[in-house]
Design a protein around this motif. Sequence first.
Motif, PDB file in Angstrom:
ATOM      1  N   ILE A  13     -30.359 -45.749  86.491  1.00  0.00           N
ATOM      2  CA  ILE A  13     -29.380 -44.902  85.804  1.00  0.00           C
ATOM      3  C   ILE A  13     -28.540 -44.216  86.882  1.00  0.00           C
ATOM      4  CG2 ILE A  13     -29.026 -42.979  84.211  1.00  0.00           C
ATOM      5  CD1 ILE A  13     -31.921 -43.533  83.190  1.00  0.00           C
ATOM      6  N   ALA A  14     -27.422 -44.842  87.220  1.00  0.00           N
ATOM      7  CA  ALA A  14     -26.531 -44.270  88.220  1.00  0.00           C
ATOM      8  C   ALA A  14     -25.191 -43.877  87.625  1.00  0.00           C
ATOM      9  CB  ALA A  14     -26.313 -45.264  89.367  1.00  0.00           C
ATOM     10  N   GLY A  15     -25.040 -44.069  86.331  1.00  0.00           N
ATOM     11  CA  GLY A  15     -23.819 -43.739  85.608  1.00  0.00           C
ATOM     12  C   GLY A  15     -24.062 -44.033  84.145  1.00  0.00           C
ATOM     13  N   ASN A  16     -22.993 -44.256  83.412  1.00  0.00           N
ATOM     14  CA  ASN A  16     -23.140 -44.534  81.979  1.00  0.00           C
ATOM     15  C   ASN A  16     -22.282 -45.712  81.532  1.00  0.00           C
ATOM     16  OD1 ASN A  16     -25.093 -42.632  80.799  1.00  0.00           O
ATOM     17  ND2 ASN A  16     -23.685 -41.060  81.569  1.00  0.00           N
ATOM     18  N   ASP A  17     -22.111 -46.694  82.435  1.00  0.00           N
ATOM     19  CA  ASP A  17     -21.447 -47.928  82.038  1.00  0.00           C
ATOM     20  C   ASP A  17     -22.376 -49.106  82.320  1.00  0.00           C
ATOM     21  OD1 ASP A  17     -21.329 -48.289  84.792  1.00  0.00           O
ATOM     22  OD2 ASP A  17     -19.151 -48.153  84.920  1.00  0.00           O
ATOM     23  N   TYR A  18     -21.930 -50.285  81.950  1.00  0.00           N
ATOM     24  CA  TYR A  18     -22.781 -51.472  82.017  1.00  0.00           C
ATOM     25  C   TYR A  18     -23.331 -51.697  83.425  1.00  0.00           C
ATOM     26  CZ  TYR A  18     -24.318 -56.275  80.960  1.00  0.00           C
ATOM     27  OH  TYR A  18     -25.078 -57.417  80.783  1.00  0.00           O
ATOM     28  N   ALA A  19     -22.469 -51.611  84.422  1.00  0.00           N
ATOM     29  CA  ALA A  19     -22.873 -51.946  85.789  1.00  0.00           C
ATOM     30  C   ALA A  19     -23.800 -50.916  86.418  1.00  0.00           C
ATOM     31  CB  ALA A  19     -21.636 -52.135  86.668  1.00  0.00           C
ATOM     32  N   SER A  20     -23.800 -49.683  85.892  1.00  0.00           N
ATOM     33  CA  SER A  20     -24.552 -48.613  86.549  1.00  0.00           C
ATOM     34  C   SER A  20     -25.739 -48.107  85.746  1.00  0.00           C
ATOM     35  CB  SER A  20     -23.622 -47.427  86.834  1.00  0.00           C
ATOM     36  OG  SER A  20     -23.136 -46.857  85.625  1.00  0.00           O
ATOM     37  N   ASN A  21     -25.977 -48.688  84.570  1.00  0.00           N
ATOM     38  CA  ASN A  21     -26.994 -48.127  83.681  1.00  0.00           C
ATOM     39  C   ASN A  21     -27.642 -49.257  82.882  1.00  0.00           C
ATOM     40  OD1 ASN A  21     -28.222 -46.925  81.286  1.00  0.00           O
ATOM     41  ND2 ASN A  21     -27.141 -45.029  81.816  1.00  0.00           N
ATOM     42  N   ASP A  22     -28.926 -49.501  83.127  1.00  0.00           N
ATOM     43  CA  ASP A  22     -29.608 -50.610  82.458  1.00  0.00           C
ATOM     44  C   ASP A  22     -29.810 -50.357  80.969  1.00  0.00           C
ATOM     45  OD1 ASP A  22     -29.715 -51.850  84.923  1.00  0.00           O
ATOM     46  OD2 ASP A  22     -31.820 -52.426  84.740  1.00  0.00           O
ATOM     47  N   HIS A  23     -29.773 -49.104  80.512  1.00  0.00           N
ATOM     48  CA  HIS A  23     -29.849 -48.822  79.082  1.00  0.00           C
ATOM     49  C   HIS A  23     -28.571 -49.301  78.389  1.00  0.00           C
ATOM     50  CE1 HIS A  23     -33.373 -45.996  79.418  1.00  0.00           C
ATOM     51  NE2 HIS A  23     -32.944 -46.027  80.671  1.00  0.00           N
ATOM     52  N   VAL A  24     -27.436 -49.015  78.999  1.00  0.00           N
ATOM     53  CA  VAL A  24     -26.161 -49.472  78.451  1.00  0.00           C
ATOM     54  C   VAL A  24     -26.116 -50.991  78.440  1.00  0.00           C
ATOM     55  CG1 VAL A  24     -23.656 -49.460  78.782  1.00  0.00           C
ATOM     56  CG2 VAL A  24     -24.984 -47.369  79.179  1.00  0.00           C
ATOM     57  N   ALA A  25     -26.551 -51.606  79.537  1.00  0.00           N
ATOM     58  CA  ALA A  25     -26.550 -53.063  79.619  1.00  0.00           C
ATOM     59  C   ALA A  25     -27.488 -53.671  78.579  1.00  0.00           C
ATOM     60  CB  ALA A  25     -26.950 -53.500  81.025  1.00  0.00           C
ATOM     61  N   PHE A  26     -28.671 -53.089  78.422  1.00  0.00           N
ATOM     62  CA  PHE A  26     -29.646 -53.614  77.471  1.00  0.00           C
ATOM     63  C   PHE A  26     -29.087 -53.587  76.052  1.00  0.00           C
ATOM     64  CE2 PHE A  26     -33.506 -53.080  74.795  1.00  0.00           C
ATOM     65  CZ  PHE A  26     -34.267 -54.163  75.239  1.00  0.00           C
ATOM     66  N   ALA A  27     -28.488 -52.477  75.656  1.00  0.00           N
ATOM     67  CA  ALA A  27     -27.920 -52.362  74.311  1.00  0.00           C
ATOM     68  C   ALA A  27     -26.801 -53.388  74.099  1.00  0.00           C
ATOM     69  CB  ALA A  27     -27.395 -50.951  74.082  1.00  0.00           C
ATOM     70  N   ALA A  28     -25.926 -53.518  75.087  1.00  0.00           N
ATOM     71  CA  ALA A  28     -24.828 -54.482  74.963  1.00  0.00           C
ATOM     72  C   ALA A  28     -25.345 -55.910  74.923  1.00  0.00           C
ATOM     73  CB  ALA A  28     -23.854 -54.301  76.130  1.00  0.00           C
ATOM     74  N   ASP A  29     -26.364 -56.185  75.724  1.00  0.00           N
ATOM     75  CA  ASP A  29     -26.894 -57.549  75.780  1.00  0.00           C
ATOM     76  C   ASP A  29     -27.593 -57.936  74.485  1.00  0.00           C
ATOM     77  OD1 ASP A  29     -25.887 -57.640  78.329  1.00  0.00           O
ATOM     78  OD2 ASP A  29     -27.826 -57.381  79.330  1.00  0.00           O
ATOM     79  N   LEU A  30     -28.285 -56.996  73.850  1.00  0.00           N
ATOM     80  CA  LEU A  30     -28.878 -57.301  72.547  1.00  0.00           C
ATOM     81  C   LEU A  30     -27.816 -57.781  71.563  1.00  0.00           C
ATOM     82  CD1 LEU A  30     -31.342 -54.292  72.010  1.00  0.00           C
ATOM     83  CD2 LEU A  30     -31.972 -56.660  72.489  1.00  0.00           C
ATOM     84  N   GLU A  31     -26.693 -57.081  71.533  1.00  0.00           N
ATOM     85  CA  GLU A  31     -25.625 -57.455  70.608  1.00  0.00           C
ATOM     86  C   GLU A  31     -25.013 -58.799  70.989  1.00  0.00           C
ATOM     87  OE1 GLU A  31     -24.920 -56.089  67.820  1.00  0.00           O
ATOM     88  OE2 GLU A  31     -26.199 -54.310  68.053  1.00  0.00           O
ATOM     89  N   MET A  32     -24.780 -59.002  72.275  1.00  0.00           N
ATOM     90  CA  MET A  32     -24.168 -60.251  72.709  1.00  0.00           C
ATOM     91  C   MET A  32     -25.087 -61.441  72.453  1.00  0.00           C
ATOM     92  SD  MET A  32     -24.054 -62.690  75.376  1.00  0.00           S
ATOM     93  CE  MET A  32     -24.259 -62.071  77.037  1.00  0.00           C
ATOM     94  N   LEU A  33     -26.372 -61.294  72.739  1.00  0.00           N
ATOM     95  CA  LEU A  33     -27.308 -62.381  72.494  1.00  0.00           C
ATOM     96  C   LEU A  33     -27.312 -62.762  71.011  1.00  0.00           C
ATOM     97  CD1 LEU A  33     -30.235 -61.095  74.724  1.00  0.00           C
ATOM     98  CD2 LEU A  33     -28.956 -63.217  75.110  1.00  0.00           C
ATOM     99  N   HIS A  34     -27.345 -61.759  70.167  1.00  0.00           N
ATOM    100  CA  HIS A  34     -27.379 -62.036  68.733  1.00  0.00           C
ATOM    101  C   HIS A  34     -26.068 -62.676  68.260  1.00  0.00           C
ATOM    102  CE1 HIS A  34     -28.545 -61.715  64.610  1.00  0.00           C
ATOM    103  NE2 HIS A  34     -27.522 -60.923  64.310  1.00  0.00           N
ATOM    104  N   ALA A  35     -24.961 -62.139  68.730  1.00  0.00           N
ATOM    105  CA  ALA A  35     -23.659 -62.644  68.285  1.00  0.00           C
ATOM    106  C   ALA A  35     -23.418 -64.084  68.717  1.00  0.00           C
ATOM    107  CB  ALA A  35     -22.550 -61.738  68.813  1.00  0.00           C
ATOM    108  N   THR A  36     -23.997 -64.491  69.837  1.00  0.00           N
ATOM    109  CA  THR A  36     -23.774 -65.839  70.368  1.00  0.00           C
ATOM    110  C   THR A  36     -24.884 -66.815  69.996  1.00  0.00           C
ATOM    111  OG1 THR A  36     -24.713 -65.125  72.490  1.00  0.00           O
ATOM    112  CG2 THR A  36     -22.308 -65.063  72.263  1.00  0.00           C
TER     113      THR A  36
END
Length: 275
Positions: A13-36
Amino acid sequence: MRVPILTYHAVNIAGNDYASNDHVAFAADLEMLHATGWRIVPLHWIVEQRLGKADRDLRRCVALTCDDGSDFDYHDLDHPQHGRQRSLYNLLLDFRARHGRAAQPDLHLTVFAIADPSARTAMDRACLIGHDWMQEHWWRAAQSSGLVAIENHSWDHNHPCLANPGPAGLVRGDFHDVTTDAKADHEIRQAQDYLAARLAPHRPSLFCYPFGHVNAFLADDWLPRNGEAIGLAAAFGDGAQPATTQSHRWNIPRYICGWHWKSPAELAAILDQAA
């Protein structure tokens, strides 16, 4: 079987965007995996397929893991620099609330946890925030949820913040130095026993190498000799390849968020290659 195994670190957790925060990345990736059209499945399904104990259709499947076992995995916490962080577990619940259970019926996350309480305290104070956010009180609830499995990430990660040398002469900060039975018993067997005592009747069956440090002694000697006897079915490294039926049983590869991919586009490229 060509299954990408994706790995996150909730303490990143070094920020609050995809590249700096694994929580943000995890949430986005769940949606992307499902959508694709990717199906999220438990990690132990990949192991069962690799060992010939199951014959599931794992085309366009992916497994999710996270390392170290911090409280950020399970609890929402207020980061002193970057604010409230939604836990990985609660992000799974959020996804299920939005899409329904049928959307990803096998949704699951494997947490590789560090066993030794004193080592976790030392790591929290030396490397994290010093709020004692590497506890174990949530392990049993997470395991019982059906969405999470707690597995073995060694006794103390052989972390560089610990007294050097460690037991049996361990050189700290390098898991490659686990090159004798005494060292392996300290790091892997002891962790198995500790985790099993706290999670009974669940006993860990999967091991993940700290730092991704895999050596020939562990992968080709100690684990083949001792793994099954202590309850382990497989071990995982960081080889940045899809898991297949030909993967080394004691060094199944994974992809690491923030290292092997840093953006949704880079993850999409990994998935395209796997498919």
